[in-house]
Design an enzyme around this catalytic site. Structure first.
Site, PDB file in Angstrom:
ATOM      1  N   ARG A 235       0.864  -1.185   0.000  1.00  0.00           N
ATOM      2  CA  ARG A 235       0.000   0.000   0.000  1.00  0.00           C
ATOM      3  C   ARG A 235       0.898   1.232   0.000  1.00  0.00           C
ATOM      4  O   ARG A 235       1.930   1.260   0.682  1.00  0.00           O
ATOM      5  CB  ARG A 235      -0.901   0.026   1.236  1.00  0.00           C
ATOM      6  CG  ARG A 235      -2.086  -0.935   1.169  1.00  0.00           C
ATOM      7  CD  ARG A 235      -3.126  -0.528   0.110  1.00  0.00           C
ATOM      8  NE  ARG A 235      -4.276  -1.409   0.076  1.00  0.00           N
ATOM      9  CZ  ARG A 235      -4.418  -2.473  -0.718  1.00  0.00           C
ATOM     10  NH1 ARG A 235      -3.449  -2.811  -1.566  1.00  0.00           N
ATOM     11  NH2 ARG A 235      -5.522  -3.195  -0.681  1.00  0.00           N
ATOM     12  N   GLU A 264      -2.798   7.995  -4.205  1.00  0.00           N
ATOM     13  CA  GLU A 264      -3.110   7.078  -5.289  1.00  0.00           C
ATOM     14  C   GLU A 264      -4.466   7.447  -5.870  1.00  0.00           C
ATOM     15  O   GLU A 264      -5.438   7.502  -5.094  1.00  0.00           O
ATOM     16  CB  GLU A 264      -3.112   5.645  -4.750  1.00  0.00           C
ATOM     17  CG  GLU A 264      -3.120   4.613  -5.845  1.00  0.00           C
ATOM     18  CD  GLU A 264      -2.866   3.207  -5.319  1.00  0.00           C
ATOM     19  OE1 GLU A 264      -1.874   3.000  -4.601  1.00  0.00           O
ATOM     20  OE2 GLU A 264      -3.680   2.337  -5.621  1.00  0.00           O
ATOM     21  N   HIS A 283      -0.960   0.321  -9.649  1.00  0.00           N
ATOM     22  CA  HIS A 283      -1.579  -0.681  -8.770  1.00  0.00           C
ATOM     23  C   HIS A 283      -2.047  -1.901  -9.583  1.00  0.00           C
ATOM     24  O   HIS A 283      -3.243  -2.193  -9.648  1.00  0.00           O
ATOM     25  CB  HIS A 283      -2.736  -0.067  -7.984  1.00  0.00           C
ATOM     26  CG  HIS A 283      -3.039  -0.793  -6.698  1.00  0.00           C
ATOM     27  ND1 HIS A 283      -3.532  -0.184  -5.577  1.00  0.00           N
ATOM     28  CD2 HIS A 283      -2.919  -2.118  -6.373  1.00  0.00           C
ATOM     29  CE1 HIS A 283      -3.715  -1.074  -4.618  1.00  0.00           C
ATOM     30  NE2 HIS A 283      -3.345  -2.270  -5.081  1.00  0.00           N
TER      31      HIS A 283
END
Ligand code: DGY
Length: 325
Positions: A235, A264, A283
């Site tokens: 993360r 993000e 991602h």
């Protein structure tokens, strides 16, 4: 027949398993607007959500009928698990099915950054390749070096298993030693600071929690080798992006590859994206066709179990089943 809200289109094969229920799916490939989500959730019995949806008190209050929340991801840092548990709502997630695919990506990122593949591609595309040059874009070896893994869960263990193919030693850090993984892979437990100092390359696979916020900060980066590569496959907020920018720019570490970022998505003008030794992808850790189908299927299975009043098979808050009342 239960009412279900799905916050993004999912694979039709997985969606088909919900036949017999009244399913409303947000039809666009972008995060469902919050206002609409809160509206739609009001009369839903189940919600199948993505890691881009915030499941918090506001969501749960709006969805007062919800019997189950099912997330199509293994990480659940977007979900207030305690709030769900307090309301007796089980939360499904999708461990196991994405482990190997995500570990593959960690290695792809590591090899790409350490061996400077994106820079090589830019060099060719820029028309700079005139002849073979013994000093061109020299990177760091993977083979025979030491890999440091921060966080030894399922994905960390899968990353460790692959290290044998590169004749690498593995040191790892996690909340507690993982003896089974040590036996299987030869990985050796190290304190966090020691791992950073010993590793030639560091892969972060730890879960994101308030305790691991900016785990890789300026001090951590300063402990790493100047030739080291940092990979974050977990993360974004595990890594302090400003500290990383400074470390990459000033040669404190050699290179970084990030599957996940803070924020993000990362804005195109972010300082990290101006660095040739920083590779950022959007991602994609679990983004293979087969794995995304498996994740969608698992998410639907969790949802259906919750709707039927059965135990959610892959439950992120199992204490929901053991609390009083
Ligand atoms: C997860 O499942 O948590 C990943 O980040 C997305 O695959």
């Amino acid at each position: 027949m239960a009412r279900v809200v799905v916050t993004r289109p999912i694979n039709p094969r997985a969606a088909g398993l919900m036949e017999g229920h009244e399913v409303w799916t947000w039809p666009e490939n972008r995060t469902m607007p919050r206002g609409l989500l809160l509206e739609r959730i009001a009369d839903a019995d189940g919600a199948l959500v993505m890691l881009t949806d915030r499941v918090d008190d506001e969501f749960l209050e709006a969805g007062g009928r919800l019997a189950v929340v099912s997330q199509m991801a293994v990480g659940v840092d977007n979900i207030d698990l305690d709030a769900c548990t307090r309301r007796g709502i089980p939360v499904g997630h999708t461990p196991d099915v994405l482990t190997e695919t995500t570990a593959d990506m960690a290695w792809a990122l590591l090899a790409a950054a350490a061996r400077r593949i994106p820079e090589g591609r830019d060099y060719v595309l820029g028309g700079h390749w005139q002849e073979w040059d013994p000093d061109l874009l020299l990177g760091s070896d993977l083979w025979g070096t030491t890999l440091g893994i921060v966080g030894m869960g399922r994905i960390g263990a899968a990353v460790a298993r692959r290290a044998a193919g590169f004749s690498m030693r593995v040191v790892y850090n996690s909340r507690s030693p993982k003896h089974e993984v040590e036996e299987e892979t030869g990985a050796v437990y190290a304190e966090f600071e020691e791992l950073l100092a010993r590793a030639d390359h560091v892969v972060v696979t730890a879960a994101y929690t308030p305790e691991t916020h900016h785990l890789i900060d300026r001090a951590a980066l300063a402990r790493m080798k100047p030739t080291a590569t940092l990979v974050n496959i977990a993360r974004g907020p595990l890594v302090d992006p400003h500290a990383l920018h400074r470390a990459l720019q000033s040669g404190v570490i050699g290179a970084a590859a990030l599957d996940v970022t803070e924020p993000e998505p990362i804005p195109a003008d972010h300082e990290l994206l101006s660095l040739p030794n920083c590779l950022v992808i959007p991602h994609l850790g679990s983004a293979s066709r087969g794995t995304r189908l498996a994740m969608a299927t698992r998410a639907v299975e969790n949802l259906l179990a919750g709707l039927a009043g059965s135990q959610v098979p892959w439950c992120a808050n199992p204490s929901v089943y053991s609390q009083d009342g």
